[in-house]
Design an enzyme around this catalytic site. Structure first.
Site, PDB file in Angstrom:
ATOM      1  N   ASP A   7      60.758  26.389  64.639  1.00 40.00           N
ATOM      2  CA  ASP A   7      61.880  27.064  63.822  1.00 40.00           C
ATOM      3  C   ASP A   7      61.506  26.523  62.122  1.00 40.00           C
ATOM      4  O   ASP A   7      60.631  26.048  62.071  1.00 40.00           O
ATOM      5  CB  ASP A   7      63.000  26.068  64.042  1.00 40.00           C
ATOM      6  CG  ASP A   7      64.183  27.460  63.573  1.00 40.00           C
ATOM      7  OD1 ASP A   7      64.186  28.067  62.695  1.00 40.00           O
ATOM      8  OD2 ASP A   7      65.468  27.141  64.710  1.00 40.00           O
ATOM      9  N   HIS A  58      68.785  30.667  54.390  1.00 44.80           N
ATOM     10  CA  HIS A  58      70.404  31.100  55.402  1.00 44.80           C
ATOM     11  C   HIS A  58      70.752  32.028  53.492  1.00 44.80           C
ATOM     12  O   HIS A  58      71.967  32.326  53.822  1.00 44.80           O
ATOM     13  CB  HIS A  58      71.282  30.613  55.215  1.00 44.80           C
ATOM     14  CG  HIS A  58      71.031  29.245  56.849  1.00 44.80           C
ATOM     15  ND1 HIS A  58      71.739  29.091  57.201  1.00 44.80           N
ATOM     16  CD2 HIS A  58      69.808  30.177  57.602  1.00 44.80           C
ATOM     17  CE1 HIS A  58      72.127  28.948  58.778  1.00 44.80           C
ATOM     18  NE2 HIS A  58      70.420  29.351  59.498  1.00 44.80           N
ATOM     19  N   GLU A 118      71.261  30.781  68.761  1.00 46.58           N
ATOM     20  CA  GLU A 118      70.770  29.680  67.920  1.00 46.58           C
ATOM     21  C   GLU A 118      72.071  29.456  66.889  1.00 46.58           C
ATOM     22  O   GLU A 118      72.050  28.090  67.179  1.00 46.58           O
ATOM     23  CB  GLU A 118      69.417  29.565  67.638  1.00 46.58           C
ATOM     24  CG  GLU A 118      68.825  28.423  67.092  1.00 46.58           C
ATOM     25  CD  GLU A 118      68.882  27.928  65.572  1.00 46.58           C
ATOM     26  OE1 GLU A 118      68.926  27.022  65.126  1.00 46.58           O
ATOM     27  OE2 GLU A 118      69.517  28.908  65.068  1.00 46.58           O
ATOM     28  N   GLU A 119      72.079  30.538  66.035  1.00 46.94           N
ATOM     29  CA  GLU A 119      72.376  30.136  65.090  1.00 46.94           C
ATOM     30  C   GLU A 119      74.363  29.820  65.275  1.00 46.94           C
ATOM     31  O   GLU A 119      75.133  29.378  63.641  1.00 46.94           O
ATOM     32  CB  GLU A 119      72.595  31.768  63.597  1.00 46.94           C
ATOM     33  CG  GLU A 119      72.057  31.931  63.910  1.00 46.94           C
ATOM     34  CD  GLU A 119      70.596  31.043  62.302  1.00 46.94           C
ATOM     35  OE1 GLU A 119      71.493  30.088  62.284  1.00 46.94           O
ATOM     36  OE2 GLU A 119      69.666  31.300  62.270  1.00 46.94           O
ATOM     37  N   HIS A 125      64.206  32.085  68.109  1.00 48.20           N
ATOM     38  CA  HIS A 125      65.233  32.306  68.236  1.00 48.20           C
ATOM     39  C   HIS A 125      65.386  34.119  67.144  1.00 48.20           C
ATOM     40  O   HIS A 125      64.935  33.825  66.053  1.00 48.20           O
ATOM     41  CB  HIS A 125      66.580  31.804  67.626  1.00 48.20           C
ATOM     42  CG  HIS A 125      66.613  31.513  66.482  1.00 48.20           C
ATOM     43  ND1 HIS A 125      67.330  32.439  65.566  1.00 48.20           N
ATOM     44  CD2 HIS A 125      66.304  30.144  65.720  1.00 48.20           C
ATOM     45  CE1 HIS A 125      67.459  31.986  64.994  1.00 48.20           C
ATOM     46  NE2 HIS A 125      67.161  30.180  64.561  1.00 48.20           N
TER      47      HIS A 125
END
Length: 350
Positions: free
Chosen positions: A243, A323, A222-223, A71
């Protein structure tokens, strides 16, 4: 001719991808760049109604299919409120904390197309004025965007074209060091996307044939939990999410190997397919780790929740400080690229 991973090409492509703002919900520009790549390689592809791109390369067996996804949508924010002071309140897009973006430069993307720069700060940042500058909770009420314009009222901000609902992207600060480290925001999941795109480019111009028709799904939600859970061709038997591997205390994953996920917050991944990936890594001397990610979900698990009857698995490069301001190493990218190639050339799991 066999696949040769190109580290310089990967780093260049990854830098290009991270430079394009693409918070979930605001991915038009990056998806257009993906489509242009597919066009330049003459790869068959479609765009979904949600904006994702699915490229397809036919294999020797066109009856049984597999799908790999990565993604390009990232963390970001939206303008929640324009304060009387001329600063902005934020509403976060994606799962992260305010302390992860404190002090970060950002861009506000207005509906007219104008882009305004700013910085995300704590309201009471100045230690020479505020006694609680170090101890104050970083929350939606205390964090704000300081706009790089002479604006001191909500009306002045609106005259710039900024309104509630405008997207805010974060400065990626992409850096590649001589020692092989790559530091940037949004390595989740643009690192895996770069690897997947390289594989598409290789097979688009190679005489080497894939054993099965293979779909490469570049997803863009996706997030927020639903990037790759639709438009999956019915012939698809195996679904691989490419991922990041999660690094921290109690984790096996690191920045120098490919991380294969056995289980995340959605539950175990398909046992047979996961063991197949481990066996491929062992047989090809690919440095790898098997891990469990406690607070994690992927597009593969989203597809399972959506009801698709596929075997699902997850692997990718290890990413430190997920993140936040993330880091990985070219060793991890190399191992992930090697497992990608070994997998797409391998038999389906029975």
């Amino acid at each position: 001719m066999t696949y040769q991973w190109d580290s310089k090409e990967t780093i260049k492509l990854l830098g290009d991808l991270t430079s394009i703002p693409s918070p979930s919900g605001y991915t038009m520009e990056i998806m257009e760049s993906i489509r242009k790549m597919m066009d330049s390689w003459n790869v068959e592809h479609i765009t979904t109604n949600k904006g994702g791109v699915i490229a397809t390369i036919k294999g020797e067996n066109d009856e049984r299919h597999r799908l790999l996804t990565a993604h390009v949508d990232t963390l970001g924010a939206m303008v929640k409120e324009i304060k009387p002071s001329g600063r902005l309140k934020l509403s976060l897009v994606g799962g992260f904390t305010f302390n992860a973006i404190e002090g970060e430069n950002c861009l506000i993307h207005t509906a007219s197309g104008k882009v305004v720069s700013g910085t995300i700060v704590l309201h009471q940042t100045t230690v020479h004025v505020y006694k609680d500058a170090g101890t104050a909770a970083r929350t939606a009420d205390s964090m704000e965007v300081r706009i790089d314009e002479k604006v001191f009222s909500a009306d002045a901000v609106r005259e710039l074209g900024i309104e509630v609902g405008d997207f805010i992207s974060f400065d990626p600060r992409f850096t590649a060091t001589d020692s092989g480290y790559i530091k940037s925001r949004h390595l989740d999941d643009k690192a895996s996307t770069a690897l997947l795109l390289q594989l598409v480019k290789y097979f688009s111009g190679s005489s080497e044939k894939l054993p099965y028709t293979t779909h490469f799904y570049i997803s863009n939600n996706e997030e927020i939990g639903f990037g790759g859970n639709s438009n999956i061709p019915l012939q698809t038997e195996e679904y691989i999410a490419v991922d990041m591997g999660a690094i921290g205390d109690g984790q096996e994953s690191d920045e120098y190997t490919v991380s294969i996920c056995a289980k995340d917050s959605s539950g175990p991944y398909h046992y047979g397919l996961t063991r197949h990936l481990v066996d491929l890594a062992k047989a090809n001397a690919i440095a790898h780790k098997v891990d469990i990610y406690p607070y994690y979900g992927s597009d593969a698990s989203a597809a399972i929740r959506a009801g698709y009857d596929v075997k699902h698995a997850l692997f990718g490069p290890g990413i430190e400080a997920s993140h936040s301001y993330e880091r990985t190493h070219t060793d991890s990218l190399k191992a992930s690229a090697a497992l990608l190639y070994a997998y797409v050339m391998s038999p389906l799991v029975s």
